[in-house]
Design a protein around this motif. Sequence first.
Motif, short mmCIF file in Angstrom:
data_model
loop_
_atom_site.label_atom_id
_atom_site.label_comp_id
_atom_site.label_asym_id
_atom_site.label_seq_id
_atom_site.Cartn_x
_atom_site.Cartn_y
_atom_site.Cartn_z
N VAL A 108 0.84 -1.20 0.00
CA VAL A 108 0.00 0.00 0.00
C VAL A 108 0.87 1.25 0.00
CG1 VAL A 108 -1.61 1.34 1.41
CG2 VAL A 108 -1.99 -1.09 1.09
N TYR A 109 1.85 1.30 0.88
CA TYR A 109 2.70 2.48 1.03
C TYR A 109 3.54 2.72 -0.22
CZ TYR A 109 6.37 5.55 2.71
OH TYR A 109 7.25 6.57 2.83
N GLU A 110 4.20 1.69 -0.71
CA GLU A 110 5.06 1.86 -1.89
C GLU A 110 4.22 2.13 -3.13
OE1 GLU A 110 8.26 2.21 -1.83
OE2 GLU A 110 8.48 1.69 0.28
N GLY A 111 3.03 1.57 -3.20
CA GLY A 111 2.14 1.88 -4.32
C GLY A 111 1.74 3.35 -4.31
N MET A 112 1.49 3.88 -3.13
CA MET A 112 1.15 5.29 -3.01
C MET A 112 2.34 6.16 -3.41
SD MET A 112 1.65 8.24 -0.96
CE MET A 112 2.53 7.46 0.35
N ARG A 113 3.53 5.78 -2.97
CA ARG A 113 4.72 6.58 -3.30
C ARG A 113 4.97 6.61 -4.79
NH1 ARG A 113 9.90 5.03 -0.16
NH2 ARG A 113 10.70 6.43 -1.72
N SER A 114 4.67 5.53 -5.47
CA SER A 114 4.95 5.49 -6.91
C SER A 114 4.02 6.38 -7.71
CB SER A 114 4.88 4.05 -7.43
OG SER A 114 3.54 3.59 -7.40
N ILE A 115 2.83 6.66 -7.21
CA ILE A 115 1.90 7.50 -7.96
C ILE A 115 1.72 8.89 -7.35
CG2 ILE A 115 0.63 5.52 -8.85
CD1 ILE A 115 -1.60 6.28 -6.81
N ALA A 116 2.41 9.19 -6.26
CA ALA A 116 2.24 10.50 -5.61
C ALA A 116 2.63 11.64 -6.53
CB ALA A 116 3.03 10.54 -4.30
N GLY A 117 3.76 11.52 -7.21
CA GLY A 117 4.21 12.59 -8.11
C GLY A 117 3.23 12.86 -9.24
N PRO A 118 2.85 11.83 -10.01
CA PRO A 118 1.88 12.07 -11.08
C PRO A 118 0.52 12.56 -10.55
CG PRO A 118 2.99 9.99 -11.44
CD PRO A 118 3.43 10.48 -10.09
N TYR A 119 0.13 12.07 -9.39
CA TYR A 119 -1.15 12.51 -8.82
C TYR A 119 -1.10 13.99 -8.45
CZ TYR A 119 -5.33 12.54 -5.92
OH TYR A 119 -6.55 12.82 -5.38
N LEU A 120 -0.02 14.41 -7.81
CA LEU A 120 0.13 15.83 -7.48
C LEU A 120 0.23 16.66 -8.75
CD1 LEU A 120 2.60 15.57 -4.48
CD2 LEU A 120 0.23 16.34 -4.38
N GLY A 121 0.88 16.13 -9.77
CA GLY A 121 0.95 16.82 -11.05
C GLY A 121 -0.43 17.00 -11.67
N GLN A 122 -1.27 15.99 -11.56
CA GLN A 122 -2.65 16.10 -12.08
C GLN A 122 -3.43 17.17 -11.34
OE1 GLN A 122 -4.10 15.06 -14.60
NE2 GLN A 122 -3.58 12.96 -15.11
N LEU A 123 -3.08 17.38 -10.07
CA LEU A 123 -3.76 18.40 -9.28
C LEU A 123 -3.18 19.79 -9.53
CD1 LEU A 123 -4.20 16.53 -5.89
CD2 LEU A 123 -5.94 16.98 -7.62
N GLY A 124 -2.15 19.87 -10.40
CA GLY A 124 -1.61 21.16 -10.77
C GLY A 124 -0.34 21.55 -10.04
N ALA A 125 0.29 20.64 -9.33
CA ALA A 125 1.51 20.96 -8.59
C ALA A 125 2.70 20.98 -9.54
CB ALA A 125 1.74 19.93 -7.49
N SER A 126 3.62 21.90 -9.30
CA SER A 126 4.85 21.96 -10.09
C SER A 126 5.81 20.87 -9.61
CB SER A 126 5.50 23.33 -9.96
OG SER A 126 5.96 23.50 -8.62
N ALA A 127 6.88 20.67 -10.37
CA ALA A 127 7.88 19.66 -9.99
C ALA A 127 8.51 20.02 -8.65
CB ALA A 127 8.93 19.54 -11.07
N ALA A 128 8.76 21.30 -8.42
CA ALA A 128 9.35 21.74 -7.15
C ALA A 128 8.40 21.45 -5.99
CB ALA A 128 9.70 23.22 -7.20
N THR A 129 7.12 21.68 -6.20
CA THR A 129 6.13 21.42 -5.16
C THR A 129 6.05 19.93 -4.85
OG1 THR A 129 4.87 23.35 -5.87
CG2 THR A 129 3.72 21.75 -4.48
N VAL A 130 6.05 19.12 -5.90
CA VAL A 130 6.02 17.66 -5.70
C VAL A 130 7.25 17.23 -4.89
CG1 VAL A 130 6.16 15.41 -6.86
CG2 VAL A 130 4.64 17.18 -7.75
N GLY A 131 8.42 17.73 -5.25
CA GLY A 131 9.64 17.39 -4.52
C GLY A 131 9.59 17.84 -3.08
N LEU A 132 9.08 19.04 -2.85
CA LEU A 132 8.98 19.56 -1.49
C LEU A 132 8.01 18.73 -0.65
CD1 LEU A 132 9.87 21.89 0.36
CD2 LEU A 132 7.85 23.11 -0.39
N ILE A 133 6.86 18.39 -1.21
CA ILE A 133 5.85 17.62 -0.48
C ILE A 133 6.36 16.21 -0.17
CG2 ILE A 133 3.58 16.52 -0.68
CD1 ILE A 133 2.66 19.06 -2.14
N THR A 134 6.92 15.53 -1.18
CA THR A 134 7.39 14.16 -0.93
C THR A 134 8.61 14.15 0.00
OG1 THR A 134 8.66 14.20 -2.99
CG2 THR A 134 6.46 13.20 -3.07
#
Length: 123
Positions: A39-65
């Motif tokens: 569950v955890y690793e599955g979430m980690r693998s899609i967190a970046g694309p999911y945040l991107g779909q919500l409009g987050a920039s690459a820097a925001t995705v990196g900061l959040i993760t």
Amino acid sequence: MSRAAPHQGRPSTGNRPRTWSPWRGVVMFGLVSLFADMVYEGMRSIAGPYLGQLGASAATVGLITGAGEAAALLLRLFAGTVADRTDRHWALTISGYALTATCVPLIAIALLWVRAGSHSLLR
């Protein structure tokens, strides 16, 4: 001829409750760990694309993760110290797996709330 005992090969436990063997505990804990990691690793693998779909920039995705990983590592350090001092290793372990099973699916709802909130603020 002699009559065979009804439970040949298994000693009678009488009125004692049946206890778990060490192997059964290890296998069950391993299965719980396997599914929680999936569950955890599955979430980690899609967190970046999911945040991107919500409009987050690459820097925001990196900061959040990155902040999430840092928080997890600090929480492990704190929980390990608490477990050693209180001798409640199993309670904290079970709580950690319960938090993983609860919080990872809630990420989808939480991020949708953030998106809905940001849209209503921008209007």
